[in-house]
Design a protein around this motif. Structure first.
Motif, PDB file in Angstrom:
ATOM      1  N   ARG A  23       4.645   2.203   9.680  1.00  0.00           N
ATOM      2  CA  ARG A  23       4.973   1.245  10.451  1.00  0.00           C
ATOM      3  C   ARG A  23       5.348   1.988  11.859  1.00  0.00           C
ATOM      4  O   ARG A  23       5.703   2.994  11.972  1.00  0.00           O
ATOM      5  CB  ARG A  23       6.110   0.397  10.047  1.00  0.00           C
ATOM      6  N   CYS A  54      -3.199   8.316   9.973  1.00  0.00           N
ATOM      7  CA  CYS A  54      -2.890   6.671  10.282  1.00  0.00           C
ATOM      8  C   CYS A  54      -3.792   6.307  11.749  1.00  0.00           C
ATOM      9  O   CYS A  54      -3.997   7.270  12.280  1.00  0.00           O
ATOM     10  CB  CYS A  54      -1.480   6.493  10.304  1.00  0.00           C
ATOM     11  N   GLN A  58       9.132  11.259   4.397  1.00  0.00           N
ATOM     12  CA  GLN A  58       9.367  10.370   5.559  1.00  0.00           C
ATOM     13  C   GLN A  58       9.222  11.152   6.856  1.00  0.00           C
ATOM     14  O   GLN A  58       9.730  12.225   6.937  1.00  0.00           O
ATOM     15  CB  GLN A  58      10.773   9.723   5.432  1.00  0.00           C
ATOM     16  N   GLN A  68      -1.894   2.947  -3.075  1.00  0.00           N
ATOM     17  CA  GLN A  68      -1.506   3.069  -1.616  1.00  0.00           C
ATOM     18  C   GLN A  68      -0.249   4.013  -1.615  1.00  0.00           C
ATOM     19  O   GLN A  68       0.841   4.198  -1.651  1.00  0.00           O
ATOM     20  CB  GLN A  68      -0.629   1.556  -1.301  1.00  0.00           C
ATOM     21  N   ASP A  69      -0.720   5.330  -1.299  1.00  0.00           N
ATOM     22  CA  ASP A  69       0.075   6.479  -1.231  1.00  0.00           C
ATOM     23  C   ASP A  69       0.581   6.744   0.263  1.00  0.00           C
ATOM     24  O   ASP A  69       1.765   7.535   0.116  1.00  0.00           O
ATOM     25  CB  ASP A  69      -0.481   7.711  -1.556  1.00  0.00           C
ATOM     26  N   SER A  78       2.434   4.769   3.543  1.00  0.00           N
ATOM     27  CA  SER A  78       3.029   3.387   4.065  1.00  0.00           C
ATOM     28  C   SER A  78       3.675   3.799   5.238  1.00  0.00           C
ATOM     29  O   SER A  78       4.339   4.433   5.780  1.00  0.00           O
ATOM     30  CB  SER A  78       3.930   2.819   3.182  1.00  0.00           C
ATOM     31  N   LYS A  80       5.644   8.598   2.478  1.00  0.00           N
ATOM     32  CA  LYS A  80       4.691   8.927   1.529  1.00  0.00           C
ATOM     33  C   LYS A  80       5.100  10.125   0.435  1.00  0.00           C
ATOM     34  O   LYS A  80       6.461  10.110   0.306  1.00  0.00           O
ATOM     35  CB  LYS A  80       3.414   9.688   2.251  1.00  0.00           C
ATOM     36  N   GLY A 126      -3.939   0.964   9.978  1.00  0.00           N
ATOM     37  CA  GLY A 126      -3.747   1.419   8.717  1.00  0.00           C
ATOM     38  C   GLY A 126      -3.544   2.714   8.355  1.00  0.00           C
ATOM     39  O   GLY A 126      -3.958   3.670   9.249  1.00  0.00           O
ATOM     40  N   CYS A 127      -3.030   3.147   7.243  1.00  0.00           N
ATOM     41  CA  CYS A 127      -2.915   4.571   6.814  1.00  0.00           C
ATOM     42  C   CYS A 127      -3.868   4.770   5.428  1.00  0.00           C
ATOM     43  O   CYS A 127      -3.595   3.935   4.649  1.00  0.00           O
ATOM     44  CB  CYS A 127      -1.670   5.002   6.730  1.00  0.00           C
ATOM     45  N   VAL A 177       6.212   7.022   8.592  1.00  0.00           N
ATOM     46  CA  VAL A 177       5.213   7.139   7.410  1.00  0.00           C
ATOM     47  C   VAL A 177       6.099   7.594   6.381  1.00  0.00           C
ATOM     48  O   VAL A 177       6.704   8.414   6.359  1.00  0.00           O
ATOM     49  CB  VAL A 177       4.082   8.241   7.979  1.00  0.00           C
ATOM     50  N   ILE A 227      -1.910  -1.227  -5.943  1.00  0.00           N
ATOM     51  CA  ILE A 227      -0.767  -1.027  -5.314  1.00  0.00           C
ATOM     52  C   ILE A 227      -0.336   0.358  -5.626  1.00  0.00           C
ATOM     53  O   ILE A 227       0.103   0.961  -4.593  1.00  0.00           O
ATOM     54  CB  ILE A 227       0.285  -1.986  -6.040  1.00  0.00           C
TER      55      ILE A 227
END
Length: 138
Positions: free
Chosen positions: A56, A84, A109, A51-52, A54, A76, A129-130, A74, A48
């Motif tokens: 959508r 990504c 962001q 995961q740097d 994230s 981060k 995915g990223c 994104v 977890i």
């Protein structure tokens, strides 16, 4: 006549050596169980925390038979960079477009609009995915 017993019959109710062996096995099992839970917990936390990036998809629009516009968000670390991967599919499920988007803005962001070129009309846009790395590590 009454018979007087002096003790339990031999071999009928188990031996005290078996009880000691059972207790040792229970202790060893408990220690190994706790160690296994510790390893699983450590692996989960390291996964977890690794995961740097994230990301959508906020919206997407097939603007033509050969283009899909995607609004990507994104989250981060401010100094993190990454890539990504976006993908588009046709009605039959075949992949008609794929694009890797580099995320290197120095903010926490990132909202960006990306155009994915397609070989035929797309019916969706998917964030595969990223992946990322800290800015100083390459």
């Amino acid at each position: 006549m009454t018979a007087v017993r002096e003790g339990l019959p031999d071999g009928r109710y188990g031996r005290s050596a078996d009880q000691r062996a059972d207790r040792k096995l229970k202790i060893i099992g408990a220690v190994l169980g706790v160690a296994l839970l510790g390893v699983v917990g450590w692996l989960g936390v390291s996964y977890i925390s690794g995961q740097d990036l994230s990301g959508r998809i906020i919206t997407w629009d097939a603007v033509s038979d050969h283009e899909v516009k995607v609004h990507l968000e994104v989250v981060k670390g401010a100094d993190d960079t990454g890539v990504c991967t976006l993908r588009s599919q046709a009605t039959d499920g075949s992949e008609v477009g794929r694009k890797d988007v580099t995320i290197d803005q120095r903010t926490g962001q990132v909202d960006t609009e990306v155009t994915v070129r397609t070989t035929k009309r797309a019916t969706n846009a998917i964030l595969v995915g990223c992946t990322g790395s800290a800015a100083g590590t390459g």
